[in-house]
Write an enzyme that holds these catalytic residues in place. Structure first.
Site, PDB file in Angstrom:
ATOM      1  N   LEU A 188      -0.662   4.102  -3.708  1.00 44.81           N
ATOM      2  CA  LEU A 188      -0.882   3.282  -4.913  1.00 44.81           C
ATOM      3  C   LEU A 188       0.059   2.079  -4.956  1.00 44.81           C
ATOM      4  CD1 LEU A 188      -1.461   6.031  -7.638  1.00 44.81           C
ATOM      5  CD2 LEU A 188      -3.140   4.772  -6.287  1.00 44.81           C
ATOM      6  N   LYS A 189       1.025   2.030  -4.079  1.00 49.79           N
ATOM      7  CA  LYS A 189       1.979   0.904  -3.995  1.00 49.79           C
ATOM      8  C   LYS A 189       2.475   0.502  -5.387  1.00 49.79           C
ATOM      9  CE  LYS A 189       0.349  -1.040   0.398  1.00 49.79           C
ATOM     10  NZ  LYS A 189      -0.797  -0.189   0.785  1.00 49.79           N
TER      11      LYS A 189
END
Ligand code: C5P
Length: 229
Positions: free
Chosen positions: A62-63
């Site tokens: 998901l950074k």
């Protein structure tokens, strides 16, 4: 460790049914699956739950990158899914990462150093007067101090970083066999190079997902790693 376990297939699909049917096809031949923003923004946590039923380790890419409180609450939300790995941007800073340690439970926090879509020129345009190498090494140093469990980097950087951080989990995209298309990957290496350099997780997408025969492609990746063993 069994060779197939190095391979985490990047399922960069938007469609849930397509993702599920593809996972069914490959699930006994890989070590895990990577679900990223493309999948998550379409299918959300419920989509991840469906994929979890396949029984493979989940790498939730998901950074995350925001103020510490927002990242912490967002991580709390996704921890309900018990993913094995979640990614955050190391450039979010010490406090953002450090606060995750208290809540992460069994989930490993993996730090993104520099996106492979960025290069020295981009760094210069953003006002950094040093290149990728220094940028990455500074970020990793700060990330480790703040308590990340692993980092994402190109396979080319693993050997050098591993000298200082031997206990980190090294995750490497940018993996191609010499016969594969490069797609938009720039700094590529073979699966064997990555494993020998010390990578623990090889994130491989299109060479498997776009293959006419995905299982054959996985077999070739495994053969490449095992060559001369
Ligand atoms: O190229 P491939 O499909 O194997 O990409 C696997 C993963 O590598 C992607 O899900 C993305 O996270 C990452 N990637 C990257 N740099 C690119 C393209 C993809 O790091 N230029």
């Amino acid at each position: 460790m069994e060779t197939k376990n190095y391979i985490f297939c990047a399922l960069d699909f938007s469609d849930l049914e397509q993702t599920i049917s593809f996972t069914k096809k490959i699930k006994d031949h890989v070590g895990g699956i990577k679900l990223g923003l493309e999948f998550f923004t379409k299918n959300g946590p419920r989509g991840v739950e469906k994929l979890k039923k396949m029984g493979l380790p989940i790498f939730l890419d998901l950074k995350l990158h925001d103020i510490p409180n927002t990242v912490k609450q967002s991580l709390r939300n996704v921890l309900d899914l018990s993913p094995n790995y979640v990614t955050v941007h190391l450039s979010g800073g010490y406090k953002m990462i450090q606060e995750l340690k208290d809540i992460k439970q069994e989930t490993k926090i993996i730090g993104i150093s520099l996106l492979t879509s960025l290069n020295d020129e981009d760094l210069k345009n953003m006002g950094y007067n040093f290149g990728q190498k220094v940028f990455i090494s500074n970020l990793v140093k700060a990330g480790v101090k703040a308590g990340v469990d692993g980092i994402v980097s190109s396979p080319k950087e693993v050997k050098e970083l591993k000298k200082n951080y031997k206990d980190l989990i090294f995750v490497t995209p940018g993996i191609r066999l010499s016969t594969d298309k490069k797609d938009d990957q720039k700094r590529i290496e073979s699966p064997r190079f990555a494993v020998q350099a010390g990578s623990n997780i090889l994130v491989i997408g299109r060479p498997i997902t776009k293959s006419k025969d995905p299982l054959k492609s996985i077999e070739k990746i495994i053969e490449n790693i095992d060559h001369d063993k």
